[in-house]
Design a protein around this motif. Structure first.
Motif, PDB file in Angstrom:
ATOM      1  N   GLY A 130       0.796  -1.232   0.000  1.00 58.66           N
ATOM      2  CA  GLY A 130       0.000   0.000   0.000  1.00 58.66           C
ATOM      3  C   GLY A 130       0.822   1.273   0.000  1.00 58.66           C
ATOM      4  O   GLY A 130       0.353   2.328  -0.442  1.00 58.66           O
ATOM      5  N   PHE A 164       3.165   6.092  -2.456  1.00 59.80           N
ATOM      6  CA  PHE A 164       3.396   7.267  -1.615  1.00 59.80           C
ATOM      7  C   PHE A 164       4.854   7.398  -1.200  1.00 59.80           C
ATOM      8  O   PHE A 164       5.376   8.492  -1.095  1.00 59.80           O
ATOM      9  CB  PHE A 164       2.477   7.206  -0.392  1.00 59.80           C
ATOM     10  N   VAL A 165       5.506   6.267  -0.959  1.00 57.46           N
ATOM     11  CA  VAL A 165       6.886   6.309  -0.470  1.00 57.46           C
ATOM     12  C   VAL A 165       7.878   6.052  -1.616  1.00 57.46           C
ATOM     13  O   VAL A 165       8.962   6.625  -1.641  1.00 57.46           O
ATOM     14  CB  VAL A 165       7.080   5.292   0.681  1.00 57.46           C
ATOM     15  N   THR A 168      -3.385   3.157  -6.689  1.00 61.38           N
ATOM     16  CA  THR A 168      -3.147   2.934  -5.263  1.00 61.38           C
ATOM     17  C   THR A 168      -3.816   1.684  -4.715  1.00 61.38           C
ATOM     18  O   THR A 168      -3.604   1.338  -3.558  1.00 61.38           O
ATOM     19  CB  THR A 168      -3.669   4.138  -4.463  1.00 61.38           C
ATOM     20  N   GLU A 169      -4.638   1.029  -5.531  1.00 61.04           N
ATOM     21  CA  GLU A 169      -5.442  -0.066  -4.986  1.00 61.04           C
ATOM     22  C   GLU A 169      -4.598  -1.308  -4.692  1.00 61.04           C
ATOM     23  O   GLU A 169      -3.760  -1.705  -5.491  1.00 61.04           O
ATOM     24  CB  GLU A 169      -6.561  -0.433  -5.969  1.00 61.04           C
ATOM     25  N   VAL A 170      -4.843  -1.907  -3.530  1.00 63.00           N
ATOM     26  CA  VAL A 170      -4.235  -3.196  -3.202  1.00 63.00           C
ATOM     27  C   VAL A 170      -5.343  -4.232  -3.356  1.00 63.00           C
ATOM     28  O   VAL A 170      -6.287  -4.255  -2.568  1.00 63.00           O
ATOM     29  CB  VAL A 170      -3.681  -3.212  -1.766  1.00 63.00           C
ATOM     30  N   LYS A 207      -2.903  14.460   5.331  1.00 64.63           N
ATOM     31  CA  LYS A 207      -2.676  13.212   4.614  1.00 64.63           C
ATOM     32  C   LYS A 207      -1.439  12.552   5.185  1.00 64.63           C
ATOM     33  O   LYS A 207      -0.373  13.164   5.250  1.00 64.63           O
ATOM     34  CB  LYS A 207      -2.478  13.553   3.134  1.00 64.63           C
ATOM     35  N   ILE A 215       1.810  10.428   5.350  1.00 67.07           N
ATOM     36  CA  ILE A 215       2.846  10.284   4.327  1.00 67.07           C
ATOM     37  C   ILE A 215       3.057   8.825   3.925  1.00 67.07           C
ATOM     38  O   ILE A 215       3.553   8.537   2.843  1.00 67.07           O
ATOM     39  CB  ILE A 215       4.155  10.907   4.866  1.00 67.07           C
ATOM     40  N   TYR A 216       2.634   7.884   4.772  1.00 66.79           N
ATOM     41  CA  TYR A 216       2.980   6.485   4.549  1.00 66.79           C
ATOM     42  C   TYR A 216       2.054   5.821   3.523  1.00 66.79           C
ATOM     43  O   TYR A 216       2.526   5.242   2.549  1.00 66.79           O
ATOM     44  CB  TYR A 216       2.934   5.747   5.890  1.00 66.79           C
ATOM     45  N   HIS A 217       0.741   5.878   3.761  1.00 66.00           N
ATOM     46  CA  HIS A 217      -0.203   5.216   2.855  1.00 66.00           C
ATOM     47  C   HIS A 217      -1.240   6.171   2.296  1.00 66.00           C
ATOM     48  O   HIS A 217      -2.241   5.742   1.748  1.00 66.00           O
ATOM     49  CB  HIS A 217      -0.922   4.071   3.573  1.00 66.00           C
ATOM     50  N   GLY A 218      -1.032   7.469   2.488  1.00 62.15           N
ATOM     51  CA  GLY A 218      -1.943   8.452   1.908  1.00 62.15           C
ATOM     52  C   GLY A 218      -3.321   8.506   2.553  1.00 62.15           C
ATOM     53  O   GLY A 218      -4.244   9.047   1.967  1.00 62.15           O
ATOM     54  N   TRP A 219      -3.480   7.933   3.765  1.00 66.86           N
ATOM     55  CA  TRP A 219      -4.781   8.035   4.436  1.00 66.86           C
ATOM     56  C   TRP A 219      -5.062   9.504   4.710  1.00 66.86           C
ATOM     57  O   TRP A 219      -4.159  10.253   5.107  1.00 66.86           O
ATOM     58  CB  TRP A 219      -4.795   7.255   5.757  1.00 66.86           C
ATOM     59  N   ILE A 225      -9.039   5.976   2.109  1.00 63.08           N
ATOM     60  CA  ILE A 225      -7.938   5.013   2.224  1.00 63.08           C
ATOM     61  C   ILE A 225      -7.577   4.576   0.810  1.00 63.08           C
ATOM     62  O   ILE A 225      -8.307   3.807   0.188  1.00 63.08           O
ATOM     63  CB  ILE A 225      -8.351   3.812   3.105  1.00 63.08           C
ATOM     64  N   PRO A 226      -6.472   5.073   0.256  1.00 61.72           N
ATOM     65  CA  PRO A 226      -6.161   4.806  -1.154  1.00 61.72           C
ATOM     66  C   PRO A 226      -6.012   3.332  -1.505  1.00 61.72           C
ATOM     67  O   PRO A 226      -6.284   2.949  -2.639  1.00 61.72           O
ATOM     68  CB  PRO A 226      -4.832   5.542  -1.366  1.00 61.72           C
ATOM     69  N   ALA A 227      -5.618   2.482  -0.552  1.00 60.92           N
ATOM     70  CA  ALA A 227      -5.453   1.060  -0.878  1.00 60.92           C
ATOM     71  C   ALA A 227      -6.793   0.412  -1.215  1.00 60.92           C
ATOM     72  O   ALA A 227      -6.836  -0.599  -1.898  1.00 60.92           O
ATOM     73  CB  ALA A 227      -4.795   0.325   0.288  1.00 60.92           C
TER      74      ALA A 227
END
Lengths: 302, 590
Positions: free
Chosen positions: A119, A123-124, A135-137, B84, B86-90, B102-104
């Motif tokens: 995920g 972003f990283v 971005t989807e997992v 936002k 920085i790790y997973h864009g939440w 939650i972008p995932a």
């Protein structure tokens, strides 16, 4: 400020094999020292090519050692079995190397979870392992096999999946956690899609909150130079490091009520449960199933 | 202001002191430390804080960790309305700290329980304040209320707060100084030259920040000289105190407790609240926003309203006893109130007429928490929004969210005439991304839709809200032009299907083991409630999807307009307010 280093007493951690150094980086007869589970240890390569290690407070007691996959592995207690197998790495035509050994102020399980996590790619590792808005997992499969955590069919869109990749692709990873502090992934090799490249993160647990992450590579790439392969891994790791050093608490909380998981974190959930079942206490905040009160951070003095 | 804090020289235990201090307000920085689009990192009593100001100047003081993986939010991005990670864009909304995206899992609305810990915030005397468990507002200091407060430079000390208090009389302000304790870690220093109030922020057991405020602002020409003088005096005091502190044993750092969170189920689905009229709001503003369309701004009677995500709807309980659903038309990040747009229906059965004619500014209404059954993905390469008439309400909110996030999109708005366009000022702000189609006949509308849905490209999504016939036409066109079902999202105003309630069948509840009969004329929803199951619902006519449950076995008879054709065919979910069973038995995942 002084740092008091607590020596590990966790029998589970003490019976594990721990990576300490890439053997290729050792000079014969030179004694080096490092921290392992809070113990000062010395190690070195003898003239006859054999490896040796000992705790500094017990210099005459030889510790059990192994040389596998290019690393020196040390056990501080009674080892249970050998270092885990990596069948792919045994193949003769592979390039196996240590891409980097990097010190990070975090706990080993935090680094393992980060390695298992897709995920964060956009972003990283934007532009490399992921890119917005992809971005989807999507759902993947997690199993426990032979006392190891496996995650399969892990798909993700990657603009530049490896040093040798040109252009974006949907990558498929298989993740494997064979050891509480070691994790690896396999993915089909760009040069021979029927075979697997292996990337591993073998973590030397210096203390509960400080690690040296040894980045293992076993690839079929014959064109890229060592420097190119290493640099790619080092760029990726340098993007993860500031994130890892900004997680709080540093120790991995095993109580599911401390952090919110989502479906994408299935592998991390399995990993945390697996650690609980192993009874590991070093580098984690053990979950107290009966606790109804507030969780404390387990943060120790710095 | 309490004066009765006594400092026990024999040292109270750290815990007692923390408990006491947790009720107090402390400064955590100067107001200008929280500049717009920045996140200020602060620490109080061992707890790290992420302090950030939204573009509307609302000051947020949050625990400095993302609930997902504990990453510091102070290294996140403040986009003006949301923070936002920085790790997973939440994304977390200003004010409520509730997670909005939650972008995932771009298709899911985040569970309502995913909400960061917030602390009260206040600003006074040029400083930002918070309290861990206290109430009210930052302390009022008579000497500052009476004067013209002027905040000096705040300075961190490697020393416990108590030690600083003890040595404060060594502050070289010129001449004899007198120090009076005004409250815990809050002292007034007076000398011939100056009168300063010191607020000591206990960062941790061995760290502090000294904030100082002059009771009288200096003459503007003199400002720099005064600042310089006090900076030097404070630095000298710090050197002295830190020398003393370095000889003392290092105190044990505080261990603030982490609040436990409710475990969420992994589907990330919000367990909707059973209480359907749980919120009380006041109509703060009512205005005509288009011909026959009234807008209402609803503010909470107390506290904060639950976090809004684009596409959400609420139930409004009307004074005449009716319950109606309305989409929220909030702007991206707008959390201080809810906005709804209501069209007066010519054949109104009392819902829109009541809101248009009877409900006035100042009236109190009961509403439900927002329901998120029409969620916006933010991972599309292109998004098409198609609104028919009052169907603009959820789509305008979506359009503004996409616009703010820099995502490509087009909003097509079909209306009778330009005077029938709702929220014209906001449409204008969208610029070329908003295209209006006015006064078209049904045939012309069909042709226009055909153009819009002409070709599908990968990672495109379309969202449609409008009258039933238009929606049906758009869905047929999308299907004809090979849009995958997963890329077509719709929300009906109502279900016009004739619901057949004749059959009798059995339902078994997999989780509780209960088996019961749904008789002719009854709904599954009603039978479940009779069994004591807390079932959420909203429209109760098969349009909104609030009462959906999973089906483990059996063949549902779908009579709703919420599920997509593929979902209907799979038979894995059922809308319990209207749908029934074709098989003798349904086993439900509940």
């Amino acid at each position: 400020m002084t740092t008091t280093v607590e020596e590990c007493t966790d029998p589970v951690a003490l019976s594990l094999w721990h990576p300490v150094v890439a053997v290729a980086e050792l000079n014969p007869q030179e004694i080096q020292t490092t921290l392992l589970l809070g113990y000062q240890i010395s190690y070195g390569l003898r003239n006859d090519g054999s490896l040796g290690a000992a705790r500094q407070d017990q210099p005459r007691v030889e510790l059990p050692v192994r040389s596998r996959y290019g690393y020196l592995w040390v056990c501080l207690g009674e080892p249970r079995g050998d270092v885990f197998d990596i069948p792919e790495a045994e193949e003769a035509d592979r390039r196996t190397l240590n891409a980097a050994s990097i010190m990070v102020n975090t706990s080993a399980p935090r680094a393992v979870e980060n390695f298992l996590d897709m995920g964060h790619f956009p972003f990283v590792h934007g532009g490399f392992l992921g890119v917005e808005p992809h971005t989807e997992v999507v759902d993947y499969e997690v199993t426990i096999e032979n006392s190891e955590v496996w995650a399969r069919q892990c798909l993700f869109y990657q603009p530049q999946a490896a040093a040798s990749a040109s252009g974006g692709q949907i990558s498929e990873y298989t993740y494997r956690v064979p050891h509480p502090y070691c994790v690896m992934l396999t993915k089909s090799s760009p040069t021979d899609p029927s075979r697997q490249d292996v990337i591993g993160l073998f973590i030397q647990v210096m203390t509960q909150e400080r690690i040296r992450a040894h980045n293992f590579l076993s690839v079929l790439d014959e064109d890229s130079s060592d420097t190119v392969l290493k640099r790619f891994q080092q760029i990726i790791f340098s993007q993860d490091k500031p994130i890892l050093e900004n997680q709080y608490p540093k120790l991995l909380p095993l109580d599911p009520r401390v952090e919110v998981p989502i479906r994408a974190d299935k592998s991390a959930i399995a990993y945390r449960r697996w650690l609980s079942e192993l009874g590991l206490t070093y580098s984690v905040i053990p979950g107290d199933q009966n606790s109804t009160g507030q969780a404390t951070t387990g943060q120790r003095s710095l | 202001m309490s004066q009765n804090h006594t400092r026990d020289e024999s040292k109270t235990t750290a815990t007692n002191e923390v408990e006491d201090l947790s009720l107090r307000w402390f400064p955590i920085g100067r107001s200008d430390d929280a500049a717009h689009r920045h996140v200020h990192h602060a620490k109080l009593l061992g707890r790290e804080l992420a302090v950030w100001r939204a573009d509307d100047d609302y000051l947020n003081v949050w625990e400095n960790r993302c609930l997902h993986r504990g990453v510091r939010l102070s290294i996140g991005h403040n986009d003006g309305t949301e923070l936002k990670c920085i790790y997973h864009g939440w994304r977390y909304a200003s004010r409520t700290a509730g997670c909005t995206y939650i972008p995932a899992h771009p298709a899911d609305a985040p569970a309502r329980t995913i909400c960061n810990r917030t602390f009260p915030a206040g600003e006074r005397y040029g400083l930002m304040w918070t309290t861990e468990q206290g109430e009210g507002s930052p302390p009022e200091i008579p000497a500052l209320e009476a004067g013209s407060p002027f905040a000096l430079r705040s300075l961190p000390f490697d020393a416990p707060a108590a030690l600083i208090e003890e040595h404060l009389d060594q502050y070289q302000s010129g001449g004899e100084v007198t120090v009076t304790e005004l409250g815990p870690h809050n002292l007034l220093l007076t000398s011939d030259q100056a009168s300063i109030v010191f607020f000591i922020q206990p960062v941790d057991s061995g760290e502090s920040v000294v904030h100082s405020v002059l009771t009288t602002a200096p003459n503007p020409q003199n400002e720099l000289v005064v600042l310089h003088h006090h900076a030097r005096a404070l630095t000298a005091l710090r050197d002295r105190i830190e020398t003393v502190a370095s000889r003392l044993p290092e105190p044990t750092p505080l261990e603030p407790a982490l609040e436990q969170i409710e475990p969420t189920d992994l589907d990330g689905q919000t367990p909707p609240s059973r209480d359907e009229a749980e919120l009380r709001v006041t109509v703060a503003r009512k205005w005509e926003t288009g011909e026959g369309i009234k807008a209402f701004e609803l503010v909470p009677l107390t506290g904060q309203l639950p976090t809004v995500q684009p596409g959400a709807h609420i139930d409004v309980h009307l004074p005449n006893g009716l319950v109606r659903q309305y989409s929220l038309t909030n702007r991206a990040g707008e959390q201080e109130h809810y906005v709804i747009g209501v069209k007066l229906e010519p054949d109104s059965r009392g819902g829109s007429a009541c809101l248009h004619e009877s409900v006035r500014e100042g009236d109190v209404l009961a509403i439900s928490a927002p329901r998120h059954n029409f969620s916006l993905r933010r991972d599309a390469l292109d998004t098409i929004l198609i609104a028919g008439g009052i169907g603009i309400t959820p789509l305008l909110s979506m359009a503004e969210t996409l616009s703010q996030g820099g995502h490509p999109f087009t909003l097509h708005y079909f209306a009778q005439s330009s005077s029938h366009l709702a929220f014209p000022d906001r449409l204008e702000e969208l610029g070329d991304a908003c295209r209006t189609h006015l006064g078209l006949s049904p045939e012309q509308t069909g042709d226009q839709l055909k153009d819009i849905l002409d070709s599908y490209t990968t990672s495109q999504h379309v969202y449609i809200c409008g009258p039933g016939p238009m929606l049906d036409a758009a869905r047929d066109l999308a299907e004809g032009h090979r849009w995958p079902e997963s890329a077509v999202h719709f929300e009906y105003f109502k279900n016009t299907t004739e619901v057949d309630k004749s059959a009798e069948f059995t339902i078994s509840l997999a989780r509780s083991g209960v088996t019961t009969t749904v008789g002719a004329g009854q709904s599954i929803l009603k039978v479940l409630r009779d069994q004591g199951i807390a079932m959420p619902s909203s429209c109760e006519q098969g349009a909104c999807g609030t009462c959906v449950v999973g089906v483990i076995k059996g063949e549902p008879l779908h009579q709703d307009v919420y599920l997509k054709p593929g979902e209907r065919a799979s038979g894995e979910r059922i809308v319990t307010c209207v749908s029934r069973s074709l098989s003798d038995e349904l086993i439900l995942d509940i």
